[in-house]
Design an enzyme around this catalytic site. Sequence first.
Site, PDB file in Angstrom:
ATOM      1  N   SER A 122      -5.856   9.125  43.251  1.00  0.00           N
ATOM      2  CA  SER A 122      -6.464   7.941  42.638  1.00  0.00           C
ATOM      3  C   SER A 122      -5.500   7.270  41.675  1.00  0.00           C
ATOM      4  O   SER A 122      -5.682   6.108  41.331  1.00  0.00           O
ATOM      5  CB  SER A 122      -7.700   8.341  41.829  1.00  0.00           C
ATOM      6  OG  SER A 122      -8.615   9.017  42.612  1.00  0.00           O
ATOM      7  N   HIS A 143      -5.628   5.727  50.151  1.00  0.00           N
ATOM      8  CA  HIS A 143      -6.670   5.921  49.141  1.00  0.00           C
ATOM      9  C   HIS A 143      -8.033   5.557  49.727  1.00  0.00           C
ATOM     10  O   HIS A 143      -8.413   4.386  49.740  1.00  0.00           O
ATOM     11  CB  HIS A 143      -6.311   5.062  47.915  1.00  0.00           C
ATOM     12  CG  HIS A 143      -7.182   5.277  46.729  1.00  0.00           C
ATOM     13  ND1 HIS A 143      -7.324   4.338  45.733  1.00  0.00           N
ATOM     14  CD2 HIS A 143      -7.961   6.327  46.358  1.00  0.00           C
ATOM     15  CE1 HIS A 143      -8.151   4.806  44.817  1.00  0.00           C
ATOM     16  NE2 HIS A 143      -8.546   5.996  45.172  1.00  0.00           N
ATOM     17  N   GLU A 155      -7.209   1.813  50.604  1.00  0.00           N
ATOM     18  CA  GLU A 155      -6.106   1.153  49.896  1.00  0.00           C
ATOM     19  C   GLU A 155      -4.821   1.866  50.343  1.00  0.00           C
ATOM     20  O   GLU A 155      -4.686   3.072  50.159  1.00  0.00           O
ATOM     21  CB  GLU A 155      -6.349   1.321  48.379  1.00  0.00           C
ATOM     22  CG  GLU A 155      -5.592   0.366  47.506  1.00  0.00           C
ATOM     23  CD  GLU A 155      -5.935   0.564  46.011  1.00  0.00           C
ATOM     24  OE1 GLU A 155      -6.428   1.632  45.614  1.00  0.00           O
ATOM     25  OE2 GLU A 155      -5.669  -0.377  45.253  1.00  0.00           O
ATOM     26  N   ASN A 193      -8.330   0.913  40.957  1.00  0.00           N
ATOM     27  CA  ASN A 193      -8.624   1.486  39.640  1.00  0.00           C
ATOM     28  C   ASN A 193      -8.069   0.668  38.485  1.00  0.00           C
ATOM     29  O   ASN A 193      -8.561   0.768  37.362  1.00  0.00           O
ATOM     30  CB  ASN A 193      -8.129   2.925  39.575  1.00  0.00           C
ATOM     31  CG  ASN A 193      -9.082   3.848  40.330  1.00  0.00           C
ATOM     32  OD1 ASN A 193     -10.295   3.718  40.196  1.00  0.00           O
ATOM     33  ND2 ASN A 193      -8.550   4.735  41.141  1.00  0.00           N
TER      34      ASN A 193
HETATM   35  P1  NAD Z   1     -12.481  18.086  44.616  1.00  0.00           P
HETATM   36  O1  NAD Z   1     -12.353  18.822  43.342  1.00  0.00           O
HETATM   37  O2  NAD Z   1     -13.857  17.833  45.172  1.00  0.00           O
HETATM   38  O3  NAD Z   1     -11.657  18.856  45.764  1.00  0.00           O
HETATM   39  C1  NAD Z   1     -10.340  19.291  45.590  1.00  0.00           C
HETATM   40  C2  NAD Z   1     -10.097  20.468  46.529  1.00  0.00           C
HETATM   41  O4  NAD Z   1      -8.693  20.773  46.488  1.00  0.00           O
HETATM   42  C3  NAD Z   1     -10.850  21.749  46.143  1.00  0.00           C
HETATM   43  O5  NAD Z   1     -11.620  22.192  47.233  1.00  0.00           O
HETATM   44  C4  NAD Z   1      -9.729  22.728  45.818  1.00  0.00           C
HETATM   45  O6  NAD Z   1     -10.018  24.080  46.186  1.00  0.00           O
HETATM   46  C5  NAD Z   1      -8.573  22.164  46.648  1.00  0.00           C
HETATM   47  N1  NAD Z   1      -7.247  22.623  46.253  1.00  0.00           N
HETATM   48  C6  NAD Z   1      -6.776  22.848  44.990  1.00  0.00           C
HETATM   49  N2  NAD Z   1      -5.493  23.290  45.054  1.00  0.00           N
HETATM   50  C7  NAD Z   1      -5.156  23.322  46.371  1.00  0.00           C
HETATM   51  C8  NAD Z   1      -3.968  23.706  47.066  1.00  0.00           C
HETATM   52  N3  NAD Z   1      -2.876  24.122  46.433  1.00  0.00           N
HETATM   53  N4  NAD Z   1      -3.971  23.630  48.407  1.00  0.00           N
HETATM   54  C9  NAD Z   1      -5.084  23.221  49.073  1.00  0.00           C
HETATM   55  N5  NAD Z   1      -6.242  22.858  48.462  1.00  0.00           N
HETATM   56  C10 NAD Z   1      -6.275  22.903  47.125  1.00  0.00           C
HETATM   57  O7  NAD Z   1     -11.686  16.719  44.424  1.00  0.00           O
HETATM   58  P2  NAD Z   1     -11.936  15.307  45.135  1.00  0.00           P
HETATM   59  O8  NAD Z   1     -12.910  14.522  44.329  1.00  0.00           O
HETATM   60  O9  NAD Z   1     -12.167  15.530  46.588  1.00  0.00           O
HETATM   61  O10 NAD Z   1     -10.509  14.610  44.904  1.00  0.00           O
HETATM   62  C11 NAD Z   1      -9.412  14.882  45.732  1.00  0.00           C
HETATM   63  C12 NAD Z   1      -8.384  13.773  45.602  1.00  0.00           C
HETATM   64  O11 NAD Z   1      -8.985  12.532  45.980  1.00  0.00           O
HETATM   65  C13 NAD Z   1      -7.860  13.563  44.171  1.00  0.00           C
HETATM   66  O12 NAD Z   1      -6.505  13.218  44.238  1.00  0.00           O
HETATM   67  C14 NAD Z   1      -8.703  12.389  43.657  1.00  0.00           C
HETATM   68  O13 NAD Z   1      -8.033  11.655  42.664  1.00  0.00           O
HETATM   69  C15 NAD Z   1      -8.843  11.574  44.928  1.00  0.00           C
HETATM   70  N6  NAD Z   1      -9.988  10.665  44.979  1.00  0.00           N
HETATM   71  C16 NAD Z   1     -11.220  11.070  44.562  1.00  0.00           C
HETATM   72  C17 NAD Z   1     -12.294  10.177  44.655  1.00  0.00           C
HETATM   73  C18 NAD Z   1     -13.685  10.595  44.237  1.00  0.00           C
HETATM   74  O14 NAD Z   1     -14.541   9.711  44.076  1.00  0.00           O
HETATM   75  N7  NAD Z   1     -13.958  11.885  44.083  1.00  0.00           N
HETATM   76  C19 NAD Z   1     -12.110   8.889  45.203  1.00  0.00           C
HETATM   77  C20 NAD Z   1     -10.840   8.527  45.654  1.00  0.00           C
HETATM   78  C21 NAD Z   1      -9.781   9.420  45.534  1.00  0.00           C
END
Ligand code: NAD
Length: 287
Positions: A122, A143, A155, A193
Amino acid sequence: MIAKYQKVAVIGAGTMGNGIAHVFAQSGYDVNLIDVSQPALDKALVTIGKNMDRQVKKELMTEEAKNAALGRIHAFTVLKEGVADRDIVVEAATENVELKFKIFREMDAHSPEHAILATNTSSISITHLAAQTQRSGKVIGMHFMNPVPVMKLVEIITGYDTTEEIKNDTVALSADLGKIPVAVNDYPGFVANRILMPMINEAIYTLFEGVAGAEEIDNVMKLGMGHPMGPLRLADFIGLDVCLAILNVLHEGFGNPKYAPCPLLKKMVAAGHLGDKTGRGFYTYSK
Ligand code: NAD
């Protein structure tokens, strides 16, 4: 399906990773879903199944197509095994700079030379992630928005070295998933963002200064501006810790005080009131 990129890996099986795996599998791609946590993988597969069931119920997908899509998703806990023969790897692990640097070095070491290395970050600089690899021209931001199967936008963020060919391929791939890609350059917050977070921060300041209550602020933006969800409700949905982290990136990245996070946001995050996921943010939620 785009023939050049039939084999996909998604790293991280959380909120975003399971959605990204879902849309690729639904569009016919073979998906290796990778997470360090087996429970996260188990939960992701259940979530994808339930979300596809909902699509079947709404007649957006047939039962056979659902079963075929689920059969195209394979779970891995070891990154190097999951990326070894892939054409594109989409990283969607926890938003942490050091962790993503490490994952990008591993992705680069173990993915085939031709593979695109994409990230769903993000706020972390695509250029900085690309610099961890020996193939900065093939690193790009992809994104997706939450919930991934529903939201149309992807994005596409080009880093300093991202080639035109990789950008065009990623745009085509996103369109093939039924999404609408919008290509932008790599600056803090990208476009989504950079515009959204200052609006959320201003809504928090409006509450902090006692101008209006949370519901009143959200109602003004919903009823007056046609937003489907008010900014404070949206902040709870995104996660207040995530909002704070992105505002810090904007503040540090531009060195402009207009991005400084509201003290109320900092206090709520310090108190552990992060929104939907903890049951309390600007509103309260039953689990
Ligand atoms: P989340 O916490 O739901 O999931 C993250 C996952 O990554 C977890 O299951 C964790 O076990 C795993 N993980 C951690 N270390 C790891 C590794 N070394 N190898 C493999 N897996 C690993 O997070 P999320 O909300 O899904 O966010 C993930 C990404 O997406 C982030 O970069 C976030 O900024 C981005 N994002 C999130 C949103 C949102 O609304 N949640 C929207 C757009 C982008």
